[in-house]
Design a protein around this motif. Structure first.
Motif, PDB file in Angstrom:
ATOM      1  N   ARG A 124      -6.953  14.482  -4.634  1.00  0.00           N
ATOM      2  CA  ARG A 124      -7.251  13.455  -5.638  1.00  0.00           C
ATOM      3  C   ARG A 124      -7.095  13.970  -7.074  1.00  0.00           C
ATOM      4  O   ARG A 124      -6.723  13.215  -7.973  1.00  0.00           O
ATOM      5  CB  ARG A 124      -8.685  12.950  -5.467  1.00  0.00           C
ATOM      6  N   GLU A 156      -9.520  17.070   0.350  1.00  0.00           N
ATOM      7  CA  GLU A 156      -9.403  15.712  -0.169  1.00  0.00           C
ATOM      8  C   GLU A 156      -9.623  15.686  -1.678  1.00  0.00           C
ATOM      9  O   GLU A 156      -8.884  15.014  -2.414  1.00  0.00           O
ATOM     10  CB  GLU A 156     -10.407  14.789   0.524  1.00  0.00           C
ATOM     11  N   THR A 176      -1.864  -5.649  -5.314  1.00  0.00           N
ATOM     12  CA  THR A 176      -2.101  -7.000  -4.828  1.00  0.00           C
ATOM     13  C   THR A 176      -1.509  -8.038  -5.771  1.00  0.00           C
ATOM     14  O   THR A 176      -1.241  -7.769  -6.945  1.00  0.00           O
ATOM     15  CB  THR A 176      -3.612  -7.277  -4.670  1.00  0.00           C
ATOM     16  N   HIS A 235      -3.027   6.837  -1.275  1.00  0.00           N
ATOM     17  CA  HIS A 235      -2.344   5.571  -1.502  1.00  0.00           C
ATOM     18  C   HIS A 235      -3.147   4.704  -2.459  1.00  0.00           C
ATOM     19  O   HIS A 235      -4.303   5.012  -2.795  1.00  0.00           O
ATOM     20  CB  HIS A 235      -2.133   4.826  -0.175  1.00  0.00           C
ATOM     21  N   SER A 236      -2.539   3.614  -2.873  1.00  0.00           N
ATOM     22  CA  SER A 236      -3.213   2.600  -3.683  1.00  0.00           C
ATOM     23  C   SER A 236      -2.877   1.228  -3.120  1.00  0.00           C
ATOM     24  O   SER A 236      -1.882   1.058  -2.398  1.00  0.00           O
ATOM     25  CB  SER A 236      -2.757   2.687  -5.144  1.00  0.00           C
ATOM     26  N   ASP A 237      -3.707   0.231  -3.462  1.00  0.00           N
ATOM     27  CA  ASP A 237      -3.456  -1.151  -3.071  1.00  0.00           C
ATOM     28  C   ASP A 237      -2.907  -1.909  -4.270  1.00  0.00           C
ATOM     29  O   ASP A 237      -3.539  -1.964  -5.329  1.00  0.00           O
ATOM     30  CB  ASP A 237      -4.747  -1.832  -2.613  1.00  0.00           C
ATOM     31  N   GLU A 284      -5.724  -1.845  -7.004  1.00  0.00           N
ATOM     32  CA  GLU A 284      -7.084  -1.612  -6.525  1.00  0.00           C
ATOM     33  C   GLU A 284      -7.118  -0.342  -5.676  1.00  0.00           C
ATOM     34  O   GLU A 284      -6.094   0.089  -5.145  1.00  0.00           O
ATOM     35  CB  GLU A 284      -7.575  -2.814  -5.697  1.00  0.00           C
ATOM     36  N   ASN A 285      -8.284   0.239  -5.573  1.00  0.00           N
ATOM     37  CA  ASN A 285      -8.498   1.417  -4.713  1.00  0.00           C
ATOM     38  C   ASN A 285      -7.468   2.521  -5.004  1.00  0.00           C
ATOM     39  O   ASN A 285      -6.918   3.138  -4.085  1.00  0.00           O
ATOM     40  CB  ASN A 285      -8.429   1.024  -3.236  1.00  0.00           C
ATOM     41  N   HIS A 286      -7.220   2.754  -6.271  1.00  0.00           N
ATOM     42  CA  HIS A 286      -6.224   3.751  -6.673  1.00  0.00           C
ATOM     43  C   HIS A 286      -6.655   5.141  -6.198  1.00  0.00           C
ATOM     44  O   HIS A 286      -7.815   5.524  -6.304  1.00  0.00           O
ATOM     45  CB  HIS A 286      -6.071   3.743  -8.194  1.00  0.00           C
ATOM     46  N   LYS A 287      -5.706   5.874  -5.632  1.00  0.00           N
ATOM     47  CA  LYS A 287      -5.916   7.226  -5.118  1.00  0.00           C
ATOM     48  C   LYS A 287      -6.923   7.260  -3.960  1.00  0.00           C
ATOM     49  O   LYS A 287      -7.725   8.176  -3.846  1.00  0.00           O
ATOM     50  CB  LYS A 287      -6.305   8.196  -6.229  1.00  0.00           C
ATOM     51  N   SER A 288      -6.839   6.245  -3.098  1.00  0.00           N
ATOM     52  CA  SER A 288      -7.608   6.294  -1.854  1.00  0.00           C
ATOM     53  C   SER A 288      -6.959   7.311  -0.925  1.00  0.00           C
ATOM     54  O   SER A 288      -5.741   7.515  -0.949  1.00  0.00           O
ATOM     55  CB  SER A 288      -7.621   4.924  -1.175  1.00  0.00           C
ATOM     56  N   GLN A 338       0.828  -1.208   0.000  1.00  0.00           N
ATOM     57  CA  GLN A 338       0.000   0.000   0.000  1.00  0.00           C
ATOM     58  C   GLN A 338       0.866   1.263   0.000  1.00  0.00           C
ATOM     59  O   GLN A 338       0.947   1.983   0.993  1.00  0.00           O
ATOM     60  CB  GLN A 338      -0.934  -0.012   1.211  1.00  0.00           C
TER      61      GLN A 338
END
Length: 440
Positions: free
Chosen positions: A277, A273, A328, A324-326, A309-313, A252
């Motif tokens: 983004r 936020e 995997t 951050h991003s995940d 996954e979850n890019h630009k969380s 992450q």
């Protein structure tokens, strides 16, 4: 992990339990504190240890870590990663390249239950520790503000003294940012991380008390306290390096930061936020590092299993928004968590892209060694199970010299503003600088 015994422990008593546990000393802790929810892994009574030196081979690490089923807890320093990249170190340091331990006793706390493994050192003490934790928590509940103030004043008066030095002042840091941008123009790197090392007087500092106090007032996901010879590592990181659970890999990387004014309400925070983004600069920083991490883990992941996954969380820690991003994947048969860790080390989010060349440039721009900072704190449970953090928002006490060193940095790209990067770096060091009663 099997438990020898389990005891109920409410979340609100968890840190008080650790405080009571540490009174006798000799405890190492990996801690996640997210508001009221707490989990931790604590090791007491190191039974086997491996201090990592320049001569320590990958095979020696593997033999130590996988010698038996006991979890391995410890750290690998940033400079160990440089050696793995084949780089010659330009700076001397007494700090070890890494330190790994296996213990007589482990305590694992999750879901309001503390489980003991190999409880020889805690026979007859658990009930007393739980009682002491309840008493300490009750005192905190009576006057949390007064207690927090007293702890802060104690840390300042008896522990952390005046700030002695910073490896780069504002002028020096901004000049280094501009030099980094010149290297980007020349095509040597696309981005890199640039840091400052701060040093404060610390005679009489209770490093374990500081660790717990920071966890109470500034909760984050990857706290760590680790004793290595005369050094006491205090890590308050919000960033996971890599987790592997039964072969499922998760990294992450964090890139993208926005400082929040303490006076911001919900509307202003939501606007901040959104600005984070949609920032082209911050998007470029994160996307480049995500690609680097994908490449880093692919060598030991099954073909086609690596995804983003979850890019630009975005999440909040202290007064900062972080993006951050995940990344995997699925660990290959025949590869171990150590293979994965070492071939992705040091972490891409605190080096740059391309990694080796960025590390060379960082070494030429920074006048300090990083030591544990930008390395990793880790717990390895088996060949396909591990969790590890990126050691940012991290410092260490040198008990021999009587100094506490802590670090902060930021990612530099072509669009970076030198003055803004310096301000961001100070914002990341804020929790330590506040204990000194200052900062800019």
């Amino acid at each position: 992990m099997p438990c020898a015994n389990c005891f109920e422990l409410p979340d609100e008593l968890a840190l008080s339990f650790l405080e009571a546990l540490g009174l006798a000393g000799g405890v190492d802790v990996l801690l996640s504190a997210k508001g009221r929810h707490v989990s931790f892994l604590a090791g007491l009574g190191p039974k086997d240890e491996l201090v990592v030196r320049a001569s320590t081979s990958r095979e020696e690490l593997e033999r130590f870590i996988f010698a038996d089923e006991r979890p391995t807890v410890g750290f690998l320093g940033y400079e160990y990663g440089l050696r793995r990249l084949g780089l010659t170190l330009a700076k001397d340091s007494d700090f070890p390249l890494g330190h790994l331990k296996k213990y007589e006793t482990y305590l694992v706390y999750e879901a309001e239950c503390v489980c003991l493994m190999g409880q020889k050192l805690l026979d007859g003490r658990v009930a007393a520790l739980l009682e002491r934790a309840a008493e300490a928590a009750a005192k905190t509940a009576e006057s949390p503000a007064a207690r927090g103030s007293a702890r802060k004043e104690s840390a300042r008066a008896e522990g952390l003294g005046r700030l002695v030095s910073a490896s780069l002042d504002r002028q020096g840091y901004e000049a280094a940012v501009r030099q980094a941008q010149e290297r980007i123009r020349d095509g040597d790197t696309y981005q890199l991380n640039l840091s400052i090392r701060f040093t404060a007087e610390a005679k009489g500092l209770d490093a374990y008390g500081l660790f717990l106090d920071l966890a109470r007032r500034h909760p984050a996901s990857y706290y760590g306290y680790f004793e290595s010879g005369p050094f006491r590592v205090v890590s308050t990181s919000p960033e996971r390096f890599m987790r592997v659970r039964d072969g499922q890999v998760l990294s992450q990387p964090i890139k993208g930061t926005k400082h929040l004014d303490a006076r911001f309400g919900d509307r202003e925070a939501a606007e901040a936020e959104q600005a984070l983004r949609t920032s082209a600069k911050e998007d470029a920083e994160l996307s480049m590092i995500v690609d680097l991490v994908r490449n880093d883990i692919s060598a030991h992941c099954e073909h086609g299993s690596v995804h983003v996954e979850n890019h630009k969380s975005v999440f909040r820690v202290d007064n900062l928004l972080q993006m951050h991003s995940d990344v995997t994947g699925r660990l290959k048969p025949g590869s171990t968590v150590l293979d994965l860790l070492l071939d992705a080390f040091p972490p891409g989010s605190v080096t740059g892209c391309p990694k080796k060349r960025s590390c060379e440039i960082i070494d030429s721009l920074e006048p300090h060694s990083r030591d544990v900072y930008c390395g990793t704190l880790l717990a390895i449970y088996g060949r396909r199970d591990m969790d590890s953090s990126v050691a940012i928002r991290t410092g260490f006490l040198d008990t021999g010299a009587g100094f506490f060193h802590f670090y902060a940095g930021s990612g530099i790209v072509m669009d970076s503003s030198p003055s803004c990067e310096y301000s961001e770096t100070l914002a990341k060091a804020e929790k330590f600088l506040q204990l000194l009663g200052g900062g800019e």
